[in-house]
Design a protein around this motif. Structure first.
Motif, PDB file in Angstrom:
ATOM      1  N   VAL A  11      -9.187 -10.174   5.125  1.00 57.61           N
ATOM      2  CA  VAL A  11      -9.803  -9.940   6.435  1.00 57.61           C
ATOM      3  C   VAL A  11     -11.303 -10.182   6.387  1.00 57.61           C
ATOM      4  CG1 VAL A  11     -10.324  -8.160   8.143  1.00 57.61           C
ATOM      5  CG2 VAL A  11      -8.057  -8.275   7.121  1.00 57.61           C
TER       6      VAL A  11
ATOM      7  N   PHE B  42     -18.794  -9.956   6.972  1.00 57.88           N
ATOM      8  CA  PHE B  42     -18.060  -8.708   6.794  1.00 57.88           C
ATOM      9  C   PHE B  42     -16.702  -9.024   6.188  1.00 57.88           C
ATOM     10  CE2 PHE B  42     -14.681  -6.000   8.407  1.00 57.88           C
ATOM     11  CZ  PHE B  42     -15.104  -4.781   7.946  1.00 57.88           C
TER      12      PHE B  42
ATOM     13  N   GLY C 101     -13.106  -7.236   4.213  1.00 55.59           N
ATOM     14  CA  GLY C 101     -12.393  -6.015   3.881  1.00 55.59           C
ATOM     15  C   GLY C 101     -11.303  -6.264   2.863  1.00 55.59           C
ATOM     16  N   PRO C 102     -10.562  -5.216   2.497  1.00 53.86           N
ATOM     17  CA  PRO C 102      -9.485  -5.378   1.522  1.00 53.86           C
ATOM     18  C   PRO C 102      -8.365  -6.267   2.061  1.00 53.86           C
ATOM     19  CG  PRO C 102      -9.982  -3.064   1.927  1.00 53.86           C
ATOM     20  CD  PRO C 102     -10.692  -3.843   2.965  1.00 53.86           C
ATOM     21  N   CYS C 103      -7.586  -6.780   1.155  1.00 55.45           N
ATOM     22  CA  CYS C 103      -6.526  -7.715   1.528  1.00 55.45           C
ATOM     23  C   CYS C 103      -5.210  -6.988   1.734  1.00 55.45           C
ATOM     24  CB  CYS C 103      -6.358  -8.732   0.422  1.00 55.45           C
ATOM     25  SG  CYS C 103      -7.831  -9.717   0.197  1.00 55.45           S
TER      26      CYS C 103
END
Lengths: 403, 476
Positions: free
Chosen positions: B80, B267, B269-271
């Protein structure tokens, strides 16, 4: 032409489909040239460029796509959904309703008609505007199991566009699946009725009695971690939604904010203005697990595997696992918050989490004027057997449908 | 205090498959904007990704060339991040379960023992769209070209084993050579089919600690990588000596100013695992086939060329750097009696001629057979070396054997003694003071007079014969 049932239909109200089945779809299911806003401002100007595989299959078998119903935002929950109404109003013989939590089955229970969710992977998801990829599927509501069987016969076929489909043979609905030579064995989880209200218990007992009257053998089974289905579903579905919903940015084909200083601002404002409260809550919850509690998401995935194993082990000795479809505690049509939504779909969401086929049968689990619906979960990819069982019950008892 | 650098590289390599990673659109990002697109690579609602088998095969071959262990099961995740070059909000990438792990390259850095530099893993992922910043009248606009969206990439992630800019450059050169050998990618930083990010930190010499790193992007050649890494080491060293903290961030290399500057972060985020692309399952039999089909790698080929054809190590290295050139050479070497002479001609004449035309040997008309015929014309003194060089250039773009070019353009060598004697006499008559100078004991004049004589013969004279006649006439 729009109506209270359809948000879009190319057919006149007096359209005569002759013998063809009329199918209502949601505007989150791609029909070439039709508005495909999926009930969300984020996609409000999106028009489908091509028919979904399922739509192609329905058309090829001579069925008529009667119109696009109204739907809840991105199909989560049933607020604003008119799929079942299209059937009960006689505007369609069956309605397709996207199913994440049990929407098609709960809609069926509310409308006292049948509802069905196929095994995940048995029907192509190409053309479905979904939110929870590992659970979403084409649910079906209809007056008659025969109509649902006909729809499934048309749409359950291999599609090169969906690589996530079951790699093995798909269920064959053209074969004869009947329960004339032996009694169906239906499992009931120990302690299932512990959380039911007195009224629900009476309806549940009535449903069990109807099953026995129809010749089913009821057997008690153990599902020790059944209380965790909702938790695992909630965490996994919200995380998948939070990640996947990035596709529905609004900027390209939906609402785009009128003022912004730069593109980052524009994206943020657009998303903020595009989604309704329920979806926003769901996405925020998913984002929380994704960004702050990823280990919890991973635990939920492991829990899903455990629940799947337990359910499959239980089902190995059964033809189906029974319960109610809806509850008195929360109304699936009126649920406005995530908590209420999860309460309202508590009985149907285990099949969505495990990807198993499940059917809602009207007219058997009733008390007084209330019909909570009888919900039976089947074995993976034994969808024809489950529908045959439903048809057996339809023919044996007063299910409210039209045999 | 003396510091040492700790450097890790992340290398994106664009695979040259006919189609994109998850759809059938042509993998040709350089075309007119937004012409190679479809619902899948535009990520329209309802579109699903369809993993290309060809991409997986090419990626596996590239991973094997980098000595990686192919994983039996790998899978895609949704990575993301929000940026307009990725309007769907996530990139499909193999974060949790990469295609390959535990690779390495033994890099020759000029020391007696090669440096063993490890690769942590290699994963597959889709490229994002390309942003084009323009103006409409006075209004700045940003446009998105989706031709590049969905182009297949492998990302090679090294261990932080690299210590110097030279090691980083040597590693990249070897990686590029080996992947090119597999035919999976052109690996051109200049053309964008290979992109390198470098993670750099420094620590006191002898320490084993990993300190805060800085990522450097936007390096468009291997030399830029070396320059950027060197600059960043200097910058961080200066910070440490001043007592300024090193902050985790990303910087851009500015090749004009030769500095790195901070860039705005995306930005990320985790996958989350992607349920729409099924896991890649690699079975042993299929993998064995791929390993068996892997071409001989350049370092091994170099050693073999030394042993089999008597080339010097640097000659063998130059010849084996590109697979098609090495195969071109070996076809000749197996049939031609002087392989080292062929190698010298390839290195000194053919390679520069190809470079001038920005082509490789497989893109020109020249075949090993014709090249061998050209060398034979030199051996039999049908043409001289100067003429052979001119013929060679013509052979690149002309579909004709060297004999035809020689005859058509009159390159054949003049060995007629009478004709050459006349030329020599004319030259000596025209340069009496130089003749006198030579006879007075200045041997260097011979070269000058020889040049004049060859020029008078329009380069076609047999040089050996010409020199004999000149020497004889000067001594008379």
């Amino acid at each position: 032409m729009d109506s209270s049932v359809f948000s879009f239909t190319p057919l006149p109200a007096d359209f005569d489909a002759a013998d063809a089945l009329r199918i209502a779809v949601q505007p989150g299911m791609s029909c070439r040239g039709w508005p495909a806003g999926a009930g969300t401002t984020a996609l409000e100007n999106f028009t489908a460029l091509e028919d979904a595989f399922v739509i192609q299959q329905l058309k090829q078998t001579g069925m008529v796509i009667a119109g696009a119903t109204r739907m809840s935002e991105l199909g989560l929950g049933l607020t604003r959904d008119t799929g079942a109404l299209a059937v009960t109003d006689g505007r369609a013989d069956a309605a397709l309703i996207i199913d994440y939590l049990g929407e098609a089955r709960a809609a069926g229970a509310k409308a006292r008609i049948f509802g069905f969710k196929p095994s995940w992977g048995s029907v192509s998801r190409q053309g479905l505007t979904g939110l929870v990829p590992s659970m979403e599927c084409w649910g079906i509501t209809g007056r008659r199991i025969l109509d649902i069987q006909q729809v499934m016969t048309a749409i359950c076929a291999p599609d090169d566009h969906d690589f996530s489909m079951h790699p093995g043979p798909l269920p064959d609905f053209t074969e004869s699946h009947q329960f004339q030579d032996r009694a169906p064995v239906i499992g009931v989880a120990d302690g299932y009725d512990a959380s039911l209200t007195p009224e629900e218990i009476r309806a549940w007992k009535s449903g069990l009695a109807a099953l026995e009257t129809a010749g089913c053998r009821i057997t008690r089974i153990s599902l020790p971690d059944a209380a965790l289905f909702s938790l695992a579903h909630h965490i996994i579905a919200s995380v998948e939604a939070s990640s996947s919903a990035g596709r529905y940015d609004g900027v390209r084909y939906g609402h785009r904010t009128s003022a912004s200083d730069n593109w980052n601002e524009m994206y943020l404002k657009t998303r903020g203005e595009s989604f309704g409260t329920l979806i926003k809550s769901f996405l925020f919850q998913g984002a929380y697990f994704q960004f702050q509690q990823y280990a919890t998401f991973e635990q939920a995935c492991r829990l899903r595997g455990l629940l799947m194993d337990q359910t499959l082990a239980t089902l190995s000795e059964l033809d189906g696992l029974a319960g109610l479809t809806i509850t008195d505690k929360a109304d699936p049509v009126a649920a406005q918050t995530i908590d209420h939504t999860y309460q309202a779909f508590g009985f149907t969401l285990p099949a969505s989490l495990t990807g198993l086929p499940a059917v809602q049968i009207p007219g058997l689990a009733c008390h007084g004027s209330k019909d909570f619906g009888l919900h039976i979960t089947g074995k993976p990819f034994k969808d024809p057997d489950l529908l045959a069982l439903a048809r057996f019950l339809e023919n044996m008892g007063n299910t409210g449908g039209t045999p | 205090m003396t510091y040492e650098a700790v450097i890790g590289l992340e290398i994106h390599v664009e695979l040259n498959t006919p189609t994109k990673l998850f759809c059938d659109c042509p993998n040709d990002p350089g075309n007119a904007p937004n012409t190679h697109i479809c619902p899948t690579c535009l990520w329209l609602p309802g579109a699903l990704p369809r993993l290309s088998r060809t991409v997986v095969e090419k990626a596996v071959t590239a991973c094997l060339a980098l000595n990686c262990t192919i994983q039996n099961r790998s899978a895609f995740d949704q990575k993301v991040y929000y940026y307009p070059d990725l309007p769907k909000g996530y990139q499909l990438s193999q974060h949790h379960h990469p295609l390959a792990r535990n690779g390495s390259l033994d890099v020759d850095t000029g020391n007696s023992v090669p440096r063993h530099l490890r690769i942590h893993h290699i994963h597959l992922e889709e490229d994002v769209a390309k942003l084009i910043h323009d103006t409409e009248g006075c209004t700045p606009v940003s446009l998105v070209d989706f031709n590049r969206a969905g182009v297949p990439l492998i990302e090679v992630v090294t261990e932080p084993d690299i210590r110097t800019p030279d090691e980083a450059m040597a590693f990249l050169k070897l990686l590029r050579t080996r992947i090119r050998y597999t035919g999976a990618s052109e690996c051109s930083l200049e053309k964008g089919s290979m992109r390198v990010d470098a993670n750099i930190s420094i620590r006191p010499q002898g320490s084993t600690a990993f300190n805060t790193k800085v990522e450097v992007k936007n390096m468009n050649s291997i030399q830029h990588v070396g320059d950027a890494v060197a600059h960043e080491i200097q910058r961080q060293t200066a910070c440490m000596e001043k007592g300024d903290p090193i902050v985790l961030h990303t910087r851009l290399w500015d090749p004009d100013k030769q500095v790195t500057t901070p860039m705005r972060e995306k930005f990320a985020g985790p996958c989350v695992p992607d349920p729409s692309v099924p896991p890649i399952q690699v079975d042993d039999a299929w993998l064995a086939q791929k390993k068996a089909a892997l071409p001989e790698m350049p370092d091994r080929r170099r050693e073999r060329f030394v042993t089999d054809y008597g080339l010097a190590r640097d000659e063998a290295g130059a010849i084996s750097r590109e697979r098609d050139l090495a195969e071109f050479f070996e076809t000749i070497a197996k049939r031609y009696t002087h392989p080292r002479k062929a190698a010298n001609w390839i290195i000194s004449q053919l390679v520069p001629a190809l470079r001038d035309q920005d082509r490789v040997v497989s893109q020109v008309f020249l075949t090993p057979e014709r090249f061998m015929a050209l060398l034979t014309l030199v051996d039999t003194e049908e043409i001289n070396a100067a003429a052979a060089k001119a013929v060679l250039v013509q052979m690149l773009s002309t579909d004709q054997p060297p004999e035809t070019i020689v005859d058509t353009h009159g390159f054949r060598q003049v060995s007629d003694t009478g004709a050459l004697e006349k030329i020599v006499e004319t030259v000596l008559t025209g340069h009496p003071s130089d003749v006198e100078d030579y006879r007075a004991g200045n041997p260097k004049v011979m070269g000058f007079l020889m040049g004049r004589a060859m020029k008078a013969a329009r380069g076609k004279a047999n040089p050996k014969l010409m020199k004999e006649i000149l020497t004889r006439k000067l001594s008379q």
